[in-house]
Enzyme design. Structure first.
Site, short mmCIF file in Angstrom:
data_model
loop_
_atom_site.label_atom_id
_atom_site.label_comp_id
_atom_site.label_asym_id
_atom_site.label_seq_id
_atom_site.Cartn_x
_atom_site.Cartn_y
_atom_site.Cartn_z
N ASN A 37 14.01 1.01 1.16
CA ASN A 37 14.04 1.96 2.28
C ASN A 37 14.93 1.47 3.42
O ASN A 37 14.72 0.41 3.99
CB ASN A 37 12.60 2.13 2.79
N HIS A 122 -3.51 8.95 2.64
CA HIS A 122 -3.35 8.63 4.07
C HIS A 122 -3.90 9.74 4.94
O HIS A 122 -3.38 10.86 4.91
CB HIS A 122 -1.87 8.52 4.43
N ARG A 147 -6.92 5.87 3.65
CA ARG A 147 -6.39 5.03 4.73
C ARG A 147 -6.44 5.83 6.02
O ARG A 147 -5.99 6.99 6.05
CB ARG A 147 -4.94 4.64 4.41
N ASP A 210 -4.10 0.20 8.06
CA ASP A 210 -2.85 -0.56 7.99
C ASP A 210 -2.44 -0.99 9.40
O ASP A 210 -2.21 -0.14 10.27
CB ASP A 210 -1.76 0.33 7.36
N GLU A 236 -4.92 -4.01 6.35
CA GLU A 236 -3.64 -4.29 5.69
C GLU A 236 -2.62 -4.89 6.65
O GLU A 236 -2.52 -4.45 7.81
CB GLU A 236 -3.12 -2.96 5.13
N GLU A 262 3.29 -5.68 0.80
CA GLU A 262 4.24 -4.62 0.44
C GLU A 262 5.69 -5.04 0.67
O GLU A 262 6.59 -4.46 0.10
CB GLU A 262 3.93 -3.31 1.17
N ARG A 283 -0.42 -6.62 -2.37
CA ARG A 283 0.18 -5.28 -2.39
C ARG A 283 1.62 -5.26 -2.91
O ARG A 283 2.37 -4.31 -2.68
CB ARG A 283 0.12 -4.67 -0.99
N HIS A 312 1.46 -1.16 -3.07
CA HIS A 312 2.14 -0.21 -2.18
C HIS A 312 2.56 1.01 -3.00
O HIS A 312 3.05 0.86 -4.12
CB HIS A 312 3.38 -0.93 -1.62
N TRP A 402 6.91 -3.76 13.65
CA TRP A 402 6.23 -2.46 13.63
C TRP A 402 5.09 -2.57 12.65
O TRP A 402 4.33 -1.75 12.44
CB TRP A 402 7.15 -1.30 13.29
O1 EZ4 Z 1 5.81 1.17 6.02
O2 EZ4 Z 1 6.76 2.54 2.87
O3 EZ4 Z 1 1.32 1.11 3.37
N1 EZ4 Z 1 2.30 1.73 3.53
C1 EZ4 Z 1 3.23 1.49 4.43
C2 EZ4 Z 1 4.49 2.32 4.38
C3 EZ4 Z 1 5.71 1.46 4.64
C4 EZ4 Z 1 6.96 2.11 4.17
C5 EZ4 Z 1 8.13 1.12 4.27
O4 EZ4 Z 1 9.22 1.58 3.57
O5 EZ4 Z 1 3.07 0.60 5.24
O6 EZ4 Z 1 4.43 3.38 5.25
CO CO Z 2 1.48 -0.74 4.67
#
Ligand code: EZ4
Ligand code: CO
Length: 402
Positions: A37, A122, A147, A210, A236, A262, A283, A312, A402
């Site tokens: 990504n 999600h 989630r 997360d 997470e 991930e 993950r 992931h 982030w």
């Molecule tokens: O930030 O797939 O758990 N899922 C995540 C995603 C990731 C993106 C990164 O490319 O944290 O939203």
């Molecule tokens: Co994540």
């Protein structure tokens, strides 16, 4: 059986995907996801400029040998670009081996260890009321695990809280957008969110959250402790995971289970986390951790140390990766959970697949190989479009995870 052709296909049916397609001299084809990504073209170039020339003429049946050749033979080991490229080759070769044998790949991995793969979706909302609506919707669709991500009072936008309710896509701009982060506001708000979700939906649904690497170890310890009454299935990515020892501190202070990985690309990113039982779920994924061959190695190490898989599965992992993930998920003894976000109809049309969602589970199907193909004519209708994940700053302007 020799590799006669290998090609990289870049397409953007709503978001960018990179796919490697390998064809053998007896006409079998296999595909592998190579999507990274926001760095898609780096992997496309790594493959077409530096890997495809090495593949032509090689024995397509030698999966392990090809993996070792690309990993050790390059001199430069590890890293997301390299390991995503190796993953694509590995996945495509497993697809070919399955088709040659007339068996789904999970049969080559030892057959099913369970009937179906439990997935989580999600539920996002700008505020708690919206979150409750979304959790209810996912449970209504049959999901057993959800989630939960919620906007934070006083913070304008929060990564992980999608704008579209169902088709969550964080890579949203041709240049990275920026948002502002406050750990104080976040840590204050999250217990309220989970208290209201448990009050509304009771103790049975599996709830996950997360953190997106945004806390320090001691802050993550505090978050985990404050969420203990709500019995999360996992917290997470609590902290950036380059420092594996950092998890010791979190672990000392909370029984909230931890999932991470991930962004991992090899077993070396998590060997201490696993060996010291500092995490509960790993993950790592097929596409970013070296394919089926290497991810199985990670899951086998995890199995020795009571760590389960929790791969992931966001929308930037293509249906090719999802199909491959399900082959592993259904076969390994220590499967935990699989993330699953619906791809758009445009993406599903470019990548027709046999896996299907039913009653909270994904079923991989029994097609020979991975059970997924690419419609190249349709793929050609969607040219690459630059798209990046946002970045995050603290209130004083400091760049933050982030
Ligand atoms: O930030 O797939 O758990 N899922 C995540 C995603 C990731 C993106 C990164 O490319 O944290 O939203
Ligand atoms: Co994540």
């Amino acid at each position: 059986m020799r590799i006669a052709d290998a090609r990289v296909i870049v397409t953007c049916p709503g978001r960018n995907f990179v796919t490697l397609k390998i064809t053998t001299d007896d006409g079998l084809t296999g595909i592998g996801d190579a999507t990274l990504n926001g760095r898609e073209l780096a992997v496309a170039s790594y493959l077409s400029d530096h890997v495809v020339p090495l593949l032509l003429g090689r024995d397509a049946q030698r999966i392990e040998d090809t993996w070792q050749y690309l990993y050790r033979g390059a001199y430069w080991r590890r890293g997301p670009v390299t390991m995503t490229a190796i993953a694509a080759v590995d996945t495509a070769l497993w697809d070919i081996k399955g088709k040659q044998a007339g068996l789904p790949v999970h049969q080559l991995l030892g057959g099913r260890s369970r009937d179906a793969v439990t997935v989580y979706g999600h539920a996002n909302g700008e505020d708690v009321d919206n979150v409750l609506t979304e959790v209810g919707r996912y449970l209504g669709l049959g999901y057993r695990a959800v989630r939960v991500q919620c906007g934070i009072p006083g913070i304008e936008t929060t990564y992980g809280v999608g704008k579209d309710r169902f088709f969550y896509e964080p890579a949203d701009a041709a240049l990275p957008s920026e948002s502002v982060w406050s750990s104080e506001r976040y840590l204050d708000h999250m217990p309220t969110v989970f208290r209201r979700v448990r009050d509304e939906f009771g103790p049975v649904p599996k709830l996950l959250h997360d953190v997106h690497h945004r806390l320090t170890p001691i802050e993550a310890a505090r978050l985990g402790a404050s969420l203990e009454p709500f019995a999360l299935t996992w917290m997470e990515d609590p902290v950036p995971a380059e420092l594996q020892e950092g998890f010791r501190l979190i672990r000392r202070h909370t029984t909230t289970p931890i999932a991470v990985g991930e962004v991992f690309n090899t077993i070396w990113d998590c060997d201490l986390l696993i060996r010291e039982q500092l995490i509960d779920y790993v993950r790592a994924t097929v596409v970013h951790a070296g394919g089926i061959t290497h991810l199985r190695r990670i899951f086998d190490l995890a199995a020795l140390h009571h760590v389960r898989s929790g791969s992931h599965g966001a929308t930037d992992l293509s249906p090719v990766c999802m199909a491959a993930a399900l082959q592993l998920d259904i076969s390994i003894p220590n499967f935990g959970l699989q993330e699953y976000m619906h791809h758009t109809d445009e993406t599903d049309a470019v990548f027709p697949h046999t896996y299907r969602f039913e009653d909270g589970y994904l079923h991989p199907g029994d097609e020979p190989g991975l059970g997924v193909e690419i419609d190249e004519e349709l793929a050609a209708e969607y040219p690459y479009a630059p798209a990046y994940l946002p970045t995050n700053r603290l209130e004083d302007g400091t760049v933050h995870s982030w």
